[in-house]
Structure formats: C-alpha cells, structure tokens
Design a protein around this motif. Structure first.
Motif, short mmCIF file in Angstrom:
data_model
loop_
_atom_site.label_atom_id
_atom_site.label_comp_id
_atom_site.label_asym_id
_atom_site.label_seq_id
_atom_site.Cartn_x
_atom_site.Cartn_y
_atom_site.Cartn_z
N GLU A 182 9.26 -5.03 -2.19
CA GLU A 182 9.05 -5.10 -0.86
C GLU A 182 7.73 -5.03 -0.25
N THR A 217 13.23 -12.86 4.35
CA THR A 217 14.14 -12.05 5.00
C THR A 217 13.36 -11.13 5.93
N ASP A 233 18.02 -11.43 -9.13
CA ASP A 233 18.87 -10.89 -7.89
C ASP A 233 18.59 -9.55 -7.47
N THR A 235 19.89 -7.08 -6.15
CA THR A 235 20.82 -5.98 -6.29
C THR A 235 21.14 -5.48 -7.82
N SER A 365 14.29 0.86 -8.14
CA SER A 365 15.85 1.68 -7.85
C SER A 365 15.62 2.65 -9.08
N ASP A 406 15.92 4.20 -4.08
CA ASP A 406 16.43 2.78 -4.11
C ASP A 406 15.57 2.00 -3.04
N ARG A 408 15.20 -1.24 -3.34
CA ARG A 408 15.76 -2.83 -3.10
C ARG A 408 16.06 -3.32 -1.68
N VAL A 409 15.66 -4.48 -1.34
CA VAL A 409 15.85 -5.01 0.11
C VAL A 409 17.20 -6.13 -0.22
N THR A 410 18.16 -5.82 0.94
CA THR A 410 19.26 -6.64 0.98
C THR A 410 18.61 -8.25 1.59
N SER A 413 19.54 -12.88 6.63
CA SER A 413 20.00 -12.73 7.80
C SER A 413 20.10 -13.90 8.69
N ALA A 441 22.36 -16.22 -0.53
CA ALA A 441 21.96 -15.06 0.22
C ALA A 441 21.02 -15.73 1.47
#
Length: 493
Positions: A182, A217, A233, A235, A365, A406, A408-410, A413, A441
């Motif tokens: 990020e 994002t 990925d 996640t 993470s 953690d 991590r970015v979701t 949108s 995504a």
C-alpha cells in the motif's frame, strides 16, 4: 528477485478521460524535481530525480524519505498521452530505475510514442532510501531461504531466522513497519503529483502487479491504463502464497526436467525426467560442488534450477550451466547469482536486496509465531514435494518479526476502473487463481491468459499474441469484450 504485460482489441470500454481531465494535462507539481544524470545508465536520455514521500502516509507531515525516479521521454511529443510508471517485482529483486532502458527496446513504437517511461526503485531498495539488516553479503537471488530435511537442521534455522529478525530490527527498525505494498502505491501517487500529471498509466509484474491493483483501488480517478502482469492475490500475502506455490514449483521442475531429458545427448543429465531430477537433487545435496575453478553452493545450484523452472525462455541456459558444473566445467552462460547495483551507484548496503525482500514479506501481514507449526508444515509438504517443500515450508524470519499488523488492502470498489490483467496457465510462481482473483476484484477488467510457464510476460517473455494485446490496449485504451486465451509462444531456444 532478477527482476517485471496484453487482443486484437475489439470494441470495448474506453478508458480515455473526458477533455476536462485529460491524463496528459499538466497540473502544478507538489514539489520541484531536480533532474540529472542517472548513475549507471547506459543512455544519457534517461534522467533521474528524487521525490520526497512520507515515511508514514498516515502522518504526511512527519518524517520524509526519498524515492528515486527515472524518466525517458515519449518519442513523439505530438502523440504523447502521459506517463507510464513501472518498478521491479518482488519487491527486492532489483531496482526499477533502468526499466525504461529495457522497455525502449522491447515495446512497440506506437507505445513508446505515447508515454514518458517512468521507472522507480520502491521505498528502501537501492537508490530509494536503502535499508540494511547488517549482513556482509546478499543471499542468492536476494531471498532468505533455508532448506530443512531433519529436526536438527530445522532447529538451526530457527536460531538463524530469529537472529536475522533481530538484526533487521536493530539496523532498520524505523523502516520495517512501512515496507508495505500500500505504501508503494501511495508513493506512486506522490510521484504522480511531483510529475505534474493528473493521471498515470502503469505496468507491473508479480507483487508490483498487486501494487497496481491497490493503486487503482485507492486512486481510481488517477488511474489511466494499467497492465497487471501475473499479480498476486493480496489476501494470500505472504505466508499462504509461499505455501501455495510449492506444488507449482514441483510441477515446473517436472516440466523442466522432461525438457532436459528429451535432450540427454546434449546435457547428459538423464534420459527421463525422474533421472534428471535425481541427478540435479544430488548436486544440491552434495554441494559445495567444485567446477570451473570455484566451489558452487547448494543455494546457487538451486537458484540456477529455479530460473529454468520459472522461465521457459531460460531452459537451455540453465540446463547448460547445470550440466557443465556437474562435469566440473565452468558454466557456459555467465549469470549473476547475487543481486548487485550498477557501477557508479553509491551508498547501497551490500545486503540491501535481501533486507528489502524480507521486510516486505514480513510487514504485509503477520506470520504464524508458533515455531512448531513450521515443523508440522515441513512434515506435511516435504513428502509430496521433496525438492521445494524443504525451503518454502520451513521457518522464516517473519515468524519473529517485531511489526505484526495486517496491512493488506481489499481490492476494488464501484469506482475502480477496469484494467488489463495478464496470466500464464503454468506459471510456477503465481497461481492462475491469484491472477483471476485480481481481475475479478477490479470489475470489468479483462484477463489475457497465455498457455506457457512464463512470468514477466510483457514486454519480456510473452508471445506475440499476448504482446499484441498489451500494445493495442496501451495505444488505444480499449479493452477486449471478453477474456482472451493465447497459445504457447514460439520457443527460440
């Protein structure tokens, strides 16, 4: 690590901005950049400057660090659209300052006409406020790895991993919590404003492909044409992805070994894939191996093997090197085993690449801190995957990392624009499921999949089908109406 994508594009959704927000239109820069010669560059056209970014983007008025950027101007000012940013994957496999030199040779003329190529070293790497963990040398390929086949070896590696984490905290503790994907994405937006650009285009592979997805994002209105090459990925970063790739690497080794076996008259490593794998594994286990006037460590021999596994384009080179070493001869193909900086680049700690790759893997993470869980992983993964399970399932310094958050970015949108995502069916590093997850995504994105065991596909190792689609997208901005499947590229040997 070494070091970073795609359909005869039919009618698709254009990413061209309205005239009121033209991507190439200048805006007042947030900081004045001082451009000068790039140390170690092979061309005087490439110019470099330092951009100040916040160490902690949550505290933008706090401590600043510097990120080095390079610029190679578009070849046709009349057709110029804007800037195309890029950095090496990994992170930690190598600096991105000189990527524009490579792209200038490999990209289609119509792409070069439209973009200033902007390379950058990610934060803490090489010329971007480099960090050290205080070690006198790099690890092979710049990655800390240890292979355990017994409890005694495992216990030794636990001690090594714990000490490495302590040393990194001692020498670079101020930086470690901020080594995240990020933050790379947020650095990119500071670079954008420093360049005076309303929007940016981007090309990134592996973890840098993930960075591109994170940027789209977080900054959808600043996102122009993005090509994400085999992105991970987020996640699954990083412990899950490390375990997930074990089976892929074993499959890749089977393919590489079968290719060598078909050429036993040339390499003499065995006439069946199983025999080749036994002979190569014997070299690893019996290292150090004396050949060509020097001793070769097991890690170095594994690295040559992995290059052949990861890149079909490198099969002959790595097979020839392994064959020569097994005979006691010098490898015929000169290949750097340890990451280095270019001559003339000063101030980079000797262990910088290993420090950076470990820092990013540990800060994204939290890893499991239960030591016995790693021993159980070895017992689970080594029997079915004896070649690569011994290292990938083993203890890692992240188990003892001081920063355990953690980050991590979701992804995605309703505002995130669609992008072009590239993948390979038999990639030995990034599962195709990861690539599909990123494309899904980022709604509306299109996926171009090549039938290959490739990585860093565009503009380096992909076939004409894939490259043509990437070139057309970067030139026109139109995405294919549907996902595209490309055949295996022609092998050049």
């Amino acid at each position: 690590m070494l070091g970073a994508a795609l359909a005869a594009v039919l009618l698709g959704a254009s990413l061209i901005a309205p005239a009121s927000a033209a991507p190439g239109a200048a805006q007042p820069p947030a900081q004045r950049l001082k451009w000068g010669a790039c140390a170690g560059s092979s061309t005087t056209e490439l110019r470099c400057a330092r951009v100040k970014v916040p160490l902690d983007h949550r505290n933008p008025r706090g401590r600043k660090i510097e990120v080095m950027v390079s610029r190679l101007p578009a070849t046709d000012p009349a057709k110029r659209r804007g800037v195309l940013l890029s950095a090496r994957g990994g992170p930690g496999q190598g600096g991105g300052i000189y990527l524009p030199e490579d792209y200038a040779v490999l990209m289609a003329p119509e792409v070069r006409a439209r973009y200033d190529l902007i390379g950058f070293d990610v934060r803490f790497l090489e010329q971007s406020t480099p960090i050290t963990c205080g070690y006198p040398s790099e690890e092979p390929e710049g990655f800390w790895n240890r292979g355990a086949q017994s409890r005694s070896e495992f216990e030794l590696h636990v001690v090594e991993a714990r000490q490495y984490a302590r040393d990194c905290q001692k020498h670079a503790g101020w930086a470690l919590p901020h080594a995240t994907l990020e933050n790379i994405a947020r650095d990119m937006d500071v670079i954008r404003t420093a360049l005076g650009e309303r929007r940016i285009s981007f090309l990134g592979a592996d973890a840098l492909g993930t960075v591109g997805a994170i940027y789209a994002t977080l900054f959808p209105r600043q996102t122009d044409r993005f090509v994400l090459d085999n992105p991970l990925d987020p996640t699954k970063l990083w412990q899950s992805s490390r375990l997930e790739r074990i089976a892929l690497m074993e499959d890749g080794l089977d393919e590489f070994s079968a290719w060598i076996a078909d050429r036993d008259d040339e390499f003499g490593l065995g006439d069946t894939a199983a025999q080749v794998e036994r002979n190569v594994a014997e070299m690893w286990e019996n290292a150090p191996w004396y050949a060509g006037g020097r001793w070769w460590t097991g890690d170095e021999l594994v690295y040559y093997t992995i290059l052949g596994v990861f890149f079909e384009a490198f099969e002959w080179r790595m097979a020839a090197n392994l064959s020569a070493i097994r005979r006691g001869d010098a490898p015929p193909v000169q290949w750097g085993l340890y990451p280095t900086v270019r001559p003339g680049v000063l101030g980079v700690p000797i262990d910088n690449h290993t420090a950076v790759s470990t820092a990013y893997m540990c800060a994204e993470s939290p890893w499991r801190s239960n030591v016995e869980s790693y021993w159980r992983d070895l017992q689970r993964y080594v029997p079915p995957f004896p070649n690569f399970g011994v290292a990938a399932a083993n203890i890692f310094p992240c188990a003892f990392w001081s920063s355990r958050k953690d980050n991590r970015v979701t992804l995605g949108s309703r505002h995130t624009p669609p992008v072009l995502v590239l993948g390979a069916t038999r990639n030995s590093i990034v599962p195709l499921s990861n690539v599909r997850a990123v494309a899904t995504a980022l709604r509306g994105s299109r996926l171009v999949v090549e039938d290959s065991r490739g990585h860093e596909l565009y503009p380096f190792f992909g076939g004409d089908c894939l490259k043509d689609r990437a070139n057309r997208y970067l030139t026109s901005g139109d995405l294919p109406r549907a996902d595209v499947r490309c055949p295996a590229p022609a092998q050049t040997g």
